[in-house]
Each structure stands twice: as C-alpha cells, then as structure tokens.
Design a protein around this motif. Sequence first.
Motif, short mmCIF file in Angstrom:
data_model
loop_
_atom_site.label_atom_id
_atom_site.label_comp_id
_atom_site.label_asym_id
_atom_site.label_seq_id
_atom_site.Cartn_x
_atom_site.Cartn_y
_atom_site.Cartn_z
N ARG A 37 0.82 -1.23 0.00
CA ARG A 37 0.00 0.00 0.00
C ARG A 37 0.85 1.27 0.00
NH1 ARG A 37 -2.97 -3.33 3.44
NH2 ARG A 37 -5.01 -3.87 2.62
N ASN A 38 2.09 1.16 0.47
CA ASN A 38 2.94 2.35 0.46
C ASN A 38 3.27 2.81 -0.96
OD1 ASN A 38 3.25 2.58 3.33
ND2 ASN A 38 4.50 0.73 3.20
N ASP A 39 3.25 1.85 -1.91
CA ASP A 39 3.42 2.22 -3.32
C ASP A 39 2.01 2.46 -3.87
OD1 ASP A 39 6.17 1.33 -3.02
OD2 ASP A 39 5.39 -0.70 -3.22
N ALA A 40 1.42 3.57 -3.44
CA ALA A 40 -0.02 3.78 -3.62
C ALA A 40 -0.50 3.54 -5.06
CB ALA A 40 -0.38 5.17 -3.16
N GLU A 41 0.17 4.16 -6.04
CA GLU A 41 -0.31 4.07 -7.42
C GLU A 41 -0.17 2.66 -7.98
OE1 GLU A 41 1.42 6.99 -9.96
OE2 GLU A 41 0.47 8.65 -8.92
N GLY A 62 6.28 3.30 14.73
CA GLY A 62 5.56 3.13 13.48
C GLY A 62 6.35 2.35 12.44
N GLY A 63 7.12 1.36 12.90
CA GLY A 63 7.83 0.48 11.96
C GLY A 63 9.17 1.01 11.49
N LEU A 64 9.72 1.98 12.19
CA LEU A 64 11.04 2.51 11.82
C LEU A 64 12.10 1.82 12.66
CD1 LEU A 64 10.51 6.36 11.58
CD2 LEU A 64 10.70 4.74 9.74
N VAL A 65 13.14 1.32 12.02
CA VAL A 65 14.27 0.73 12.76
C VAL A 65 15.57 1.26 12.18
CG1 VAL A 65 13.12 -1.43 13.42
CG2 VAL A 65 14.34 -1.31 11.27
N THR A 66 16.64 1.12 12.95
CA THR A 66 17.94 1.55 12.45
C THR A 66 18.76 0.32 12.05
OG1 THR A 66 18.94 1.46 14.62
CG2 THR A 66 17.99 3.56 13.97
N ARG A 67 19.77 0.56 11.24
CA ARG A 67 20.65 -0.52 10.80
C ARG A 67 21.31 -1.18 12.02
NH1 ARG A 67 25.90 -0.98 8.45
NH2 ARG A 67 26.41 0.93 9.54
N GLU A 68 21.63 -0.34 13.00
CA GLU A 68 22.28 -0.84 14.20
C GLU A 68 21.35 -1.79 14.97
OE1 GLU A 68 24.64 2.27 16.11
OE2 GLU A 68 24.03 1.35 17.98
N ASP A 118 -1.69 31.39 11.35
CA ASP A 118 -1.48 30.40 10.29
C ASP A 118 -0.70 29.20 10.81
OD1 ASP A 118 -2.78 31.86 8.45
OD2 ASP A 118 -1.01 32.69 7.46
N ARG A 119 0.30 29.51 11.63
CA ARG A 119 1.14 28.44 12.17
C ARG A 119 0.31 27.50 13.05
NH1 ARG A 119 5.33 31.60 14.09
NH2 ARG A 119 4.69 31.43 16.25
N VAL A 120 -0.54 28.11 13.86
CA VAL A 120 -1.38 27.32 14.76
C VAL A 120 -2.34 26.45 13.94
CG1 VAL A 120 -3.29 27.54 16.39
CG2 VAL A 120 -1.20 28.83 16.75
N ALA A 121 -2.90 27.05 12.87
CA ALA A 121 -3.87 26.30 12.04
C ALA A 121 -3.18 25.16 11.29
CB ALA A 121 -4.54 27.25 11.07
N ALA A 122 -1.93 25.39 10.87
CA ALA A 122 -1.21 24.35 10.11
C ALA A 122 -0.89 23.14 10.97
CB ALA A 122 0.08 24.93 9.54
N TRP A 123 -0.80 23.34 12.27
CA TRP A 123 -0.46 22.25 13.19
C TRP A 123 -1.43 21.08 13.04
CZ3 TRP A 123 -3.38 20.20 17.21
CH2 TRP A 123 -2.72 19.37 18.10
N GLY A 124 -2.73 21.42 13.00
CA GLY A 124 -3.75 20.38 12.94
C GLY A 124 -3.56 19.46 11.76
N GLY A 125 -3.37 20.05 10.57
CA GLY A 125 -3.21 19.26 9.35
C GLY A 125 -1.98 18.38 9.42
N ALA A 126 -0.88 18.98 9.88
CA ALA A 126 0.39 18.24 9.93
C ALA A 126 0.28 17.06 10.89
CB ALA A 126 1.52 19.17 10.36
N ARG A 127 -0.31 17.30 12.06
CA ARG A 127 -0.42 16.22 13.05
C ARG A 127 -1.36 15.12 12.57
NH1 ARG A 127 3.00 18.76 14.00
NH2 ARG A 127 3.94 19.45 15.95
N SER A 152 -2.16 9.79 10.92
CA SER A 152 -2.82 8.87 10.00
C SER A 152 -1.87 7.74 9.61
CB SER A 152 -3.29 9.67 8.78
OG SER A 152 -3.53 8.84 7.73
N ASP A 153 -0.59 8.08 9.31
CA ASP A 153 0.40 7.05 8.97
C ASP A 153 0.58 6.08 10.13
OD1 ASP A 153 0.79 8.17 6.57
OD2 ASP A 153 2.68 9.18 7.05
N TYR A 154 0.73 6.65 11.33
CA TYR A 154 0.96 5.82 12.52
C TYR A 154 -0.26 4.93 12.79
CZ TYR A 154 1.81 4.48 17.31
OH TYR A 154 1.97 3.75 18.45
N HIS A 155 -1.44 5.54 12.67
CA HIS A 155 -2.70 4.85 12.91
C HIS A 155 -2.82 3.64 11.97
CE1 HIS A 155 -7.07 4.28 12.32
NE2 HIS A 155 -7.15 4.60 13.60
#
Lengths: 258, 459
Positions: free
Chosen positions: A33-37, A106-112, B282-291, B296-299
């Motif tokens: 899924r990471n290679d979305a397209e 989140g699945g990140l590891v180092t080479r070490e 703007d900086r405060v508003a951008a925080w929400g999107g970035a987090r 989402s990736d972690y989830h």
Amino acid sequence: MTDPRFVRLEDVILDECFPELDLALRRGRHVDRNDAEWYALLTDGQEFLEPLYRRYGCELIQKSEGYFYLLPTNERLGRRQLSASEMMVGQALALLYLDPKAVEDGGLVTREQVLGHLAGVVGSEALVVALNPKRKRYDERVAAETVRSKVTDAIRRLGLLGFVEQLDEERLRLRPSLMRFAEPVRGSGSPEGELERLVAAGEIVLKEGRDEPDAGGEADEEPSTDDDEDDLPGGHRGAEDDDGDHRGAEDDASRAPE
Amino acid sequence: MPSADPSDDLSDDRARPRSDLQSEARTEPRSLIASLFRRGVALDLQTIDLCFLAALSLRADRTGAASFQEDELFDVFEQVAELGASTTAEPAKKRGSHVVRRLREQKLLVRVDGAGVLRAGEYALSRLASAVVGFFLEDEALTRESLTILSASLVSCLEAVAVAARSATTEDAWRHTVTAPLRVTLFDLVSGIERRQRGFDLQQEEFQRAIGALLAADWFGAVERCTALLETTSATLRELNEILLGHGPRLGELLHEVQELAASAARDDAELAAKSAAEHVDRVAAWGGARQRAWSDYHDWVHRYLRDVVRLDPSRTLVHRLREQLAGRGAKAYSLTVASAPPMKLLRPAHVEPPHVPVRRPKKERDVEPELTTPRDPDAALEASMRRALEEGATGLAAVTERATEGHELDDRFQTAGKVAQILPRLATVRAPRERVWTPAGDGLLVEEWPIEREETGS
C-alpha cells in the motif's frame, strides 16, 4: 455500484504506471500500500494481470497482509533464490516487524538495531561464521567489518525488492512483505508440512545448510579487503561485472511512484 | 533566562524591554541568539531544586499567597528534603541556603520586598520558575473544550479589534484599541493554543510508547485497549483539526481587514502587528493538518500490525518459531524465490566503422644541416663602445666606464667595470698616480680615477 477502472487488459497496459510497475515486478519487487499508485493499479487490474503473467510462467500473488509480488514457476522470465545473508537479515527484519517495540516508532528501525537483533538471536560468533562461510580463520576486526558490510548490502538488496524502505543511511521502514520470511513457520500445522507445501508452490527452495554457497551469483561478494581477495577463486571475481549490471537494473526496479 | 555569569557590558541587552527583543527575534534572529550566547545564558537545576520550586508553587496555589517569607521558604525546603533520601550530612538549613542562592542566581526566585539588609526577605517565584514548574505539574494538553473556548475568544477579540480599526482616527486610538490588543490579548490567546498543542504532542509521544508497552505486557489481551486508544486519539485529533479549520478562515479574514485598514491609514505599527498575528494564527492552524497526516500514517501502521500480527498470532508462536529458524534450530534452511528477469537488451543502431588507419609517428630528420652563424664576442663589443667613448672625449677611467656600462644592470656594470679597467690601457695611455681619486662612474658605481693622457694635436 461504481464503474470498474479497467474493462480489458489493454486498459491496464495503457495505464501510465504500467511499464514501470511491470519492470519492477519482473525484477522481484514486492508492492504494498505504500506504493499507492502501483498498488491501486494491481488491485484494480488484478483479474487481467493474473492471466497475462501466467502466460510468462509467473503467478501474480496477493497476500492477506496487503502486498503483491510475482512468483516465477518456470525459468521463462528468470528467477533467483535469496542468498544466505539476505535470508538471515530478512528473517531478523521480520522479527523486528513482529516486535511490539516496532509499534512505538511506526515500523522505523535503524541498521544498528538490525545488527543488534541478529547478533542477539543468532549469536555474534555464529553470525560471523555464517556470513564468512569461505573463511577458515578469522581476524576479529576484519570478520566484524565483513558482517557489517554484508548486512548493509543485504538490507540494500532487500530494499530493492520492496521488503524495506531505506529512508537514509541509518533508518529504514519495515514493510508488510517481510512476512514472506515468516511464511514457512506460520500456521498451526507442523513447519515441515508447511515447508513441503511452499516448496511445491515454488515459493521457497530448501538448502543443505547455511554455509552453502549463494545461488544466483550476485549475492554475498566478499568485501574488497586485500586478504579477502586471496580467498576468492578467479571465476568468482569474474562474475562481478554481471552482478554490477544486474544491480543497475534492480535500482530501476526500486523506483516506486510517490 | 538568567545568566550564570553576568558582566557589566551586557547590561544593555538585559535592560531592553522584552517586546523589543521579540520584535528583534522576528527580524534578526541571528543577532538575538548571538546576544544570548554573549550573555552566557544557562540553567542548571537539580532534582531537589525542581522539587522545591514545585512545592512552593503548590503551596502558593493552596494558600493563595503571592510571596513567601524567608521562614516559610526554609520550612517548605525542609519538608521537600525529608522526602528525598539525602546522601550528604549537611544540615537541611544549610542545604536550603545553597538551593535558595542557586535559584536566586538563576532568576527562578526573586526577592520582592526591597528591604535589603533591614529585615529578612520576601520571595516569589519568577515567570521562568512558573513555566518550569508548569511543565512538570500541569497537564496542559489541547482538548476539544479548551480549543473551542480559546478559538471563540480569539474570534471575538479580533472582531472587536476590527471594529476599533474601522473607527480609529487618532494615533492614540490606533495604539490603544488596535495595536495593543493585537500584541497582548491576541498573542496570549494564540500562545495559549500553541502551548496546549505542544502538550498534546507530548501526550501523543507518551501514547505511542504506551501502546508498545501494552502489547509487550499483554500481547493479545491488549488489542481491544490499543484499538480504543487509537480511535479516541484519532477522534480527538480530527475534532481539533476541524475546529482549527472552522475558525481559520474567519480569523484570516479579520486580520486581513485590520491589516488593510492599518495600511490605508499609514499605521505601520498596527499593520506589522496584524501581519505578525496572521503568521502566528497560520502556524497554529497548520499544526492540525500536519499532526493529522502524521497520525494517519501511525494509525494505519498500528492497525495493520494489530490485524496482521497480533490477531493472527495470539500465542506468539510465530515469533518463537521464527527466532528458532533464524538461530539455526528450525526445521530446514530455506531460501525465498523471487523473480529476477534480466534487464532488457537495448540494441544500438548499426554503425559502419570507417577503415582503420594505423597510427604512425611522422618521420623525424635526425641529422640537422649546419648553419652559418656570426660568433658573438662580448669583449669586442665592449672594446668598441670604449673606443667610441674615447673618441667622444672621455677624460678618464670613470667617464669611459660610465659610457661603456650605460644601460646595464648594476651587477652587470660592476663586472664590466673590471674589464673596462683591463682593456683601457691597451686603447689609451693612462696615468696611475700614487693617490688615485675615487670618482663616480654612473649611478651606484665608484672607480679609482685613471686620467687619460691625450697627445697634443696642435703641438
């Protein structure tokens, strides 16, 4: 119900991403899924691509963890077995993938971390022996350097096959296709039975032992230290050119769309 | 921040108002950081110091006291010291004195009575101390409630500023009703949101650790709790982002209006304050999107992990078997098969090579024909120039030497002067009296003069 994205094989082949994806799959790339397209193209065009690749003597496999790969069933397209070092590093990475600690980052590891895990599970001595199969006597420093370099090289090659994503020199992201390394020991049945099934399916090849020379020619080159070169048979060195070419091709295979 | 080693030449930096420093930080961050370096700012706090500050803060909250008498200070310190296992034999009072001195030096504790040596002092926690203690004691993470209140206050404050900007005509009106609220009220409200955002970030980090620990402690049993935690945090983050996105356009619109009004009224201060506030918002508003993107990736990753790893391997047999396999204690060694198509051969277009011409070196004539050359005799040339000098009426060695060496370098003239002295007696009759006068023969050269005897042509 929405209209399907592709109605014929021609539509799939005419997709902008297809040439790159096709080349990558043929070079052993695992697509998740990471290679979305690429993943979307494979999911949407699976019913057309499976018969296409079958004609080339390959099976387009989709696993429940959410990744695809091409499994050659004959020599028409070309295939190889992973080297001993790739297998060891792959299994260590799979163990890290299964480790709850991986959740923290989140699945990140180092080479070490990979090296540490390998040394912890296999044992430092055994690791040195396993990754220096042609050596009868060891210089501790050179042997350790060989281990590090072989592990780094194996990680790089596994990255080209889509098992991990190398973020920089040190960090890598584990990908679900690593579960392929755990395939023979999965399931509730006996590992022997599972091994037989996978051998029959062409997924794996059984080996005599870990010290067996690597298949495919490209794997496990000795590092280019002077004393190492003494141990290399002349024919082995000659294979490096072919290897170099092949790696260049794999580099292309690793390029996934953003 | 306090300086550990104050020096007199830095008093200028310290005396400057904070608003000046902040404005400088925006325009010249390098110079501000350099000034902090020059001042040698540093904080050196030990556990006992932090605990003492925390105890003072809690006591102030409980009693409502704004400051502490010296006795109270030591009383609190003794209570804190009793809680920690001290390894020193020093009496608590003495240790307390050291701690108070250290905190005073670092501007964490300030004396507020101004009585000097007349009586025992009265002390209060500084703003720095309150911030440090707040970090450890207050759970100030951003919540739906706090963000809603702060955002609504921000909008109403800005609406009031916009109304004031529309009707402001005098400089005072602009300063008091527009610039000051933008710099103070709005800054405080936005900073409040930002501070809570940082608290939320910290909470997220701890939360990720907690999920890992839950799984490590209770593998399959932790799935439900992990899923619930993930969903709660996702929902909170989504809500926070929605609130920020909801208020963002209105805030931007109001600030833009104030900025335009200030520009048309040529109020640079107000325009600058509105611009700076807009950047902050703007900086405060951008925080929400970035987090939300990061989360989402972690989830996704954790969900996949719970589904593919934990649920499919409730007894962790897979991990055990894989470890055994890797350690060489498994069934049989195996190797995965992967596709490995050779790279495509791209044939180059046919190219006919031109006939090969062997590379040859051109023949070289080894014997060179002799050439007729006129030999050069430097002495003859010198003699000729001396003859010319004599013909022109030179009266002595100095004059001949000067003429013969004219145009030469000094070193060369020095060498030539010897030859002139050697040749001259052959060309003319010279006298060498016992006492010979040293005479200049051109620039930088002296010779002993030999007068030339000329024949009397007339006699």
